[in-house]
Design an enzyme around this catalytic site. Sequence first.
Site, mmCIF file in Angstrom:
data_model
loop_
_atom_site.group_PDB
_atom_site.id
_atom_site.type_symbol
_atom_site.label_atom_id
_atom_site.label_comp_id
_atom_site.label_asym_id
_atom_site.label_seq_id
_atom_site.Cartn_x
_atom_site.Cartn_y
_atom_site.Cartn_z
ATOM 1 C CB ALA A 66 -0.872 -0.016 1.240
ATOM 2 N N GLY A 111 0.621 -5.158 0.649
ATOM 3 C CA GLY A 111 -0.515 -5.358 -0.265
ATOM 4 C C GLY A 111 -0.108 -6.058 -1.553
ATOM 5 C CD GLU A 114 -2.252 -7.848 2.611
ATOM 6 O OE1 GLU A 114 -1.860 -6.678 2.392
ATOM 7 O OE2 GLU A 114 -3.084 -8.126 3.484
ATOM 8 C CD GLU A 134 1.547 -5.571 5.635
ATOM 9 O OE1 GLU A 134 2.334 -6.461 6.001
ATOM 10 O OE2 GLU A 134 0.887 -5.638 4.581
HETATM 11 N N1 COA Z 1 4.558 3.309 -0.476
HETATM 12 C C1 COA Z 1 4.928 4.494 -1.005
HETATM 13 N N2 COA Z 1 6.063 4.682 -1.658
HETATM 14 C C2 COA Z 1 6.881 3.635 -1.795
HETATM 15 C C3 COA Z 1 6.569 2.367 -1.278
HETATM 16 C C4 COA Z 1 5.341 2.233 -0.596
HETATM 17 N N3 COA Z 1 4.925 1.063 -0.092
HETATM 18 N N4 COA Z 1 7.562 1.516 -1.557
HETATM 19 C C5 COA Z 1 8.472 2.229 -2.251
HETATM 20 N N5 COA Z 1 8.064 3.500 -2.387
HETATM 21 C C6 COA Z 1 8.738 4.595 -3.089
HETATM 22 C C7 COA Z 1 9.875 5.199 -2.244
HETATM 23 O O1 COA Z 1 9.360 6.122 -1.301
HETATM 24 C C8 COA Z 1 10.704 5.824 -3.316
HETATM 25 O O2 COA Z 1 10.094 7.011 -3.739
HETATM 26 P P1 COA Z 1 10.993 8.363 -3.939
HETATM 27 O O3 COA Z 1 11.966 7.994 -5.025
HETATM 28 O O4 COA Z 1 9.987 9.393 -4.360
HETATM 29 O O5 COA Z 1 11.647 8.617 -2.634
HETATM 30 C C9 COA Z 1 10.581 4.852 -4.474
HETATM 31 O O6 COA Z 1 9.384 4.117 -4.238
HETATM 32 C C10 COA Z 1 11.716 3.862 -4.564
HETATM 33 O O7 COA Z 1 11.829 3.206 -3.327
HETATM 34 P P2 COA Z 1 13.208 3.081 -2.508
HETATM 35 O O8 COA Z 1 12.870 2.827 -1.056
HETATM 36 O O9 COA Z 1 14.100 4.239 -2.795
HETATM 37 O O10 COA Z 1 13.815 1.757 -3.184
HETATM 38 P P3 COA Z 1 14.810 0.722 -2.545
HETATM 39 O O11 COA Z 1 15.197 -0.183 -3.660
HETATM 40 O O12 COA Z 1 15.879 1.409 -1.776
HETATM 41 O O13 COA Z 1 13.949 -0.106 -1.470
HETATM 42 C C11 COA Z 1 11.995 -1.351 -0.709
HETATM 43 C C12 COA Z 1 12.897 -0.922 -1.902
HETATM 44 C C13 COA Z 1 10.815 -2.115 -1.277
HETATM 45 C C14 COA Z 1 12.804 -2.241 0.234
HETATM 46 C C15 COA Z 1 11.533 -0.088 0.067
HETATM 47 O O14 COA Z 1 11.020 0.841 -0.871
HETATM 48 C C16 COA Z 1 10.448 -0.380 1.073
HETATM 49 O O15 COA Z 1 10.759 -0.887 2.151
HETATM 50 N N6 COA Z 1 9.174 -0.049 0.746
HETATM 51 C C17 COA Z 1 8.074 -0.221 1.639
HETATM 52 C C18 COA Z 1 7.651 -1.672 1.727
HETATM 53 C C19 COA Z 1 6.513 -1.846 2.721
HETATM 54 O O16 COA Z 1 6.682 -1.660 3.912
HETATM 55 N N7 COA Z 1 5.344 -2.212 2.211
HETATM 56 C C20 COA Z 1 4.181 -2.441 3.025
HETATM 57 C C21 COA Z 1 3.340 -1.232 3.047
HETATM 58 S S1 COA Z 1 1.904 -1.515 4.029
#
Ligand code: COA
Length: 260
Positions: A66, A111, A114, A134
Site C-alpha cells: 500500500a 498489499g 496479498e 506491516e
Molecule cells: N509506499 C509508497 N512509496 C513507496 C513504497 C510504498 N509502499 N515503496 C516504495 N516506495 C517509493 C519510495 O518512497 C521511493 O520514492 P521516492 O523515489 O519518491 O523517494 C521509491 O518508491 C523507490 O523506493 P526506494 O525505497 O528508494 O527503493 P529501494 O530499492 O531502496 O527499497 C523497498 C525498496 C521495497 C525495500 C523499500 O522501498 C520499502 O521498504 N518499501 C516499503 C515496503 C513496505 O513496507 N510495504 C508495506 C506497506 S503496508
Amino acid sequence: MSFENIILEKTGRLARVVINRPDKLNALNIKTVLELIEAFTELKGDAETAVVILEGAGGKSFAAGADIAELARQGLLNGKEFSERGHRLCNLIENLGKPVIASIGGFALGGGCEIAMACTLRIASEKAKLGQPEINLGTIPGYGGTQRMARLIPRGVAMELVLTGRVLKAEEALSLGLVNRVVPHEELDRAVREMAEMLLAKPPFALKANMEAVLHGSEVSFEEGCRLETNLFAITCGTEDMKEGMQAFLEKREAKFTGK
Ligand code: COA
C-alpha cells in the site's frame, strides 16, 4: 477504458494487467486499487477473456505494498474503508472464475504480496522478494494477508512472517509453496506466457470448477467440500468440452475445447 496507474491489454483470450507506478515501485495508492477493481470487474464480465496475467511495471517490483504516504493519513474510519477496498480487490481476483497468474519480478510486499496470494498461481523470478512488513509500520496486513498466508503456507511460518516482517527470497518462498515456480529473471515473461498458453488450451468451465472446488471446498467441512465437488463434477459432465475431451482421448487426437 483508460487508466492512469494501470495498463489493461487484451490479446484474444489472454488479458494482461500491469500495475504501472514504477517510480514508486508500483505502490498501491487508492486510485490504483480502484482502477484494478474496475479492470478486474471488466475482465470478469468479459466472455472472451479466459486467462489473466497480473504484473508490475519496471522489472524491479510487482508491488511494494500500500502507498505508505496515503496509509499514514488513515484514521479509524477511513482505515476500515482502506482495508475493505483491498479486500474487495483481492476477493474479486480470487473469485474471477478464470485463472489469474501473478508474474513476480521483484518486490511483492505488503498489499503486493496479498494481491499475489489472491491470484490463482504465482510465478516468480529469482529476484523476487515476498513478505508482509506491516509490523514494522505499526500495523498488520489489511488486504487478507493474515488469512490467505495462513492458508497457503504452514500457519506457524505465516505467524512468524507477519510477526517479524521478514522478507522471503524467491527460493524460500518456493520451498514454502508461497510461489508455484521460480525462474531466472530474464525468463519470467516467457515462463508466465507458457503457463498462460497452457491454461488457454484447457476447457474454461473445468478450470473454473476446479478453482471453485479447491478454494471453497477447503473452507467448509470435508463432507461439504466433497458435495461441492460432486455437483461441479456433474455440471462438467453436461458440457460439450467434457464430451470432446473424452472423444479426443478415445480417437487418440488432441482435444479442441470450445468453452461450451
Ligand atoms: N509506499 C509508497 N512509496 C513507496 C513504497 C510504498 N509502499 N515503496 C516504495 N516506495 C517509493 C519510495 O518512497 C521511493 O520514492 P521516492 O523515489 O519518491 O523517494 C521509491 O518508491 C523507490 O523506493 P526506494 O525505497 O528508494 O527503493 P529501494 O530499492 O531502496 O527499497 C523497498 C525498496 C521495497 C525495500 C523499500 O522501498 C520499502 O521498504 N518499501 C516499503 C515496503 C513496505 O513496507 N510495504 C508495506 C506497506 S503496508
